[in-house]
Design a protein around this motif. Sequence first.
Motif, short mmCIF file in Angstrom:
data_model
loop_
_atom_site.label_atom_id
_atom_site.label_comp_id
_atom_site.label_asym_id
_atom_site.label_seq_id
_atom_site.Cartn_x
_atom_site.Cartn_y
_atom_site.Cartn_z
N ARG A 155 14.59 -1.83 3.37
CA ARG A 155 14.65 -0.61 4.25
C ARG A 155 14.31 -0.97 5.55
N ARG A 156 12.88 -1.88 5.58
CA ARG A 156 12.56 -2.44 6.82
C ARG A 156 13.22 -3.54 7.54
N GLY A 157 14.48 -3.76 6.85
CA GLY A 157 15.18 -4.80 7.57
C GLY A 157 14.82 -6.41 7.08
N ILE A 158 13.79 -6.40 6.16
CA ILE A 158 13.32 -7.86 5.68
C ILE A 158 14.11 -8.19 4.40
N ALA A 159 14.91 -9.17 4.24
CA ALA A 159 15.68 -9.12 3.15
C ALA A 159 15.39 -10.58 2.59
N ARG A 160 14.78 -11.65 3.43
CA ARG A 160 14.19 -12.70 3.05
C ARG A 160 12.88 -12.79 3.55
N ILE A 161 12.28 -13.93 2.93
CA ILE A 161 10.86 -14.28 3.27
C ILE A 161 11.03 -14.76 5.00
N GLU A 162 12.04 -15.51 5.15
CA GLU A 162 12.20 -16.04 6.54
C GLU A 162 12.14 -14.89 7.74
N GLY A 215 0.72 -1.17 -0.02
CA GLY A 215 -0.26 -0.05 -0.09
C GLY A 215 0.80 1.31 -0.02
N HIS A 216 2.01 1.11 0.30
CA HIS A 216 2.85 2.32 0.27
C HIS A 216 3.05 3.02 -1.15
N GLY A 217 2.55 4.33 -1.08
CA GLY A 217 2.28 5.02 -2.28
C GLY A 217 3.62 5.40 -3.19
N ASP A 218 4.85 5.36 -2.47
CA ASP A 218 5.87 5.62 -3.13
C ASP A 218 6.34 4.60 -4.06
N ASN A 219 5.75 3.22 -3.99
CA ASN A 219 6.07 2.14 -4.79
C ASN A 219 5.25 2.12 -6.19
N TYR A 220 4.54 3.03 -6.44
CA TYR A 220 3.69 3.22 -7.51
C TYR A 220 4.07 4.63 -8.01
N ARG A 221 4.14 4.64 -9.66
CA ARG A 221 4.29 6.07 -10.13
C ARG A 221 3.19 6.68 -10.49
N ASP A 222 1.93 6.00 -10.48
CA ASP A 222 0.66 6.59 -10.78
C ASP A 222 -0.39 5.35 -10.25
N ASP A 223 -1.63 5.96 -10.58
CA ASP A 223 -2.73 4.84 -10.53
C ASP A 223 -2.65 3.67 -11.51
N ARG A 224 -2.25 3.66 -12.64
CA ARG A 224 -2.03 2.71 -13.46
C ARG A 224 -1.04 1.51 -13.04
N ASP A 225 -0.22 2.20 -12.37
CA ASP A 225 0.89 1.10 -11.80
C ASP A 225 0.27 0.46 -10.66
N ARG A 226 -0.45 1.28 -9.66
CA ARG A 226 -1.24 0.35 -8.97
C ARG A 226 -2.16 -0.55 -9.40
N THR A 276 7.14 -3.91 -8.19
CA THR A 276 7.66 -5.32 -7.54
C THR A 276 9.19 -5.13 -6.92
N ARG A 277 10.01 -4.37 -7.73
CA ARG A 277 11.34 -3.94 -7.26
C ARG A 277 11.20 -2.97 -6.18
N ARG A 278 10.39 -1.82 -6.28
CA ARG A 278 10.18 -0.78 -5.31
C ARG A 278 9.58 -1.50 -3.82
N ILE A 279 9.00 -2.34 -4.26
CA ILE A 279 8.16 -2.93 -2.88
C ILE A 279 9.19 -4.08 -2.38
N VAL A 280 10.12 -4.72 -2.92
CA VAL A 280 11.13 -5.35 -2.36
C VAL A 280 12.24 -4.30 -1.54
N ASP A 281 12.62 -3.25 -2.29
CA ASP A 281 13.42 -2.19 -1.85
C ASP A 281 12.78 -1.77 -0.37
N TYR A 282 11.28 -1.55 -0.55
CA TYR A 282 10.81 -1.18 0.76
C TYR A 282 11.00 -2.07 1.81
N LEU A 283 10.80 -3.38 1.61
CA LEU A 283 10.84 -4.43 2.71
C LEU A 283 12.32 -4.33 2.99
#
Length: 94
Positions: free
Chosen positions: A84-91, A29-40, A75-82
């Motif tokens: 930054r939150r300290g989540i590098a792996r699904i584990e 849901g983080h807005g910075d992960n999308y350039r516009d509504d079409r991306d979302r 998806t790259r922006r979402i992974v980057d967001y995670l």
Amino acid sequence: DIDNLEDDINLAFENGARDMRIIIQEAIGHGDNYRDDRDRALFDLVAVNGYTYEEAARHLGLTRRQAFYRYRQVTRRIVDYLNRRGIARIEDLL
């Protein structure tokens, strides 16, 4: 207390699963992960609703190549967001 041990484990699992869902929802849901509504909308169609790139592109007035590229960027922006939150792996979510 051995009788309550199973309840404690189940409660910990439920809380952990809830926390994981919250973190994933925040990332998606983080807005910075999308350039516009079409991306979302593209992300929602492909990732959530199981559309193919071709189907999503047709609905959004994009070419398949544009849809693929834009989806990969989101998806790259979402992974980057995670990350930054300290989540590098699904584990790390479990």
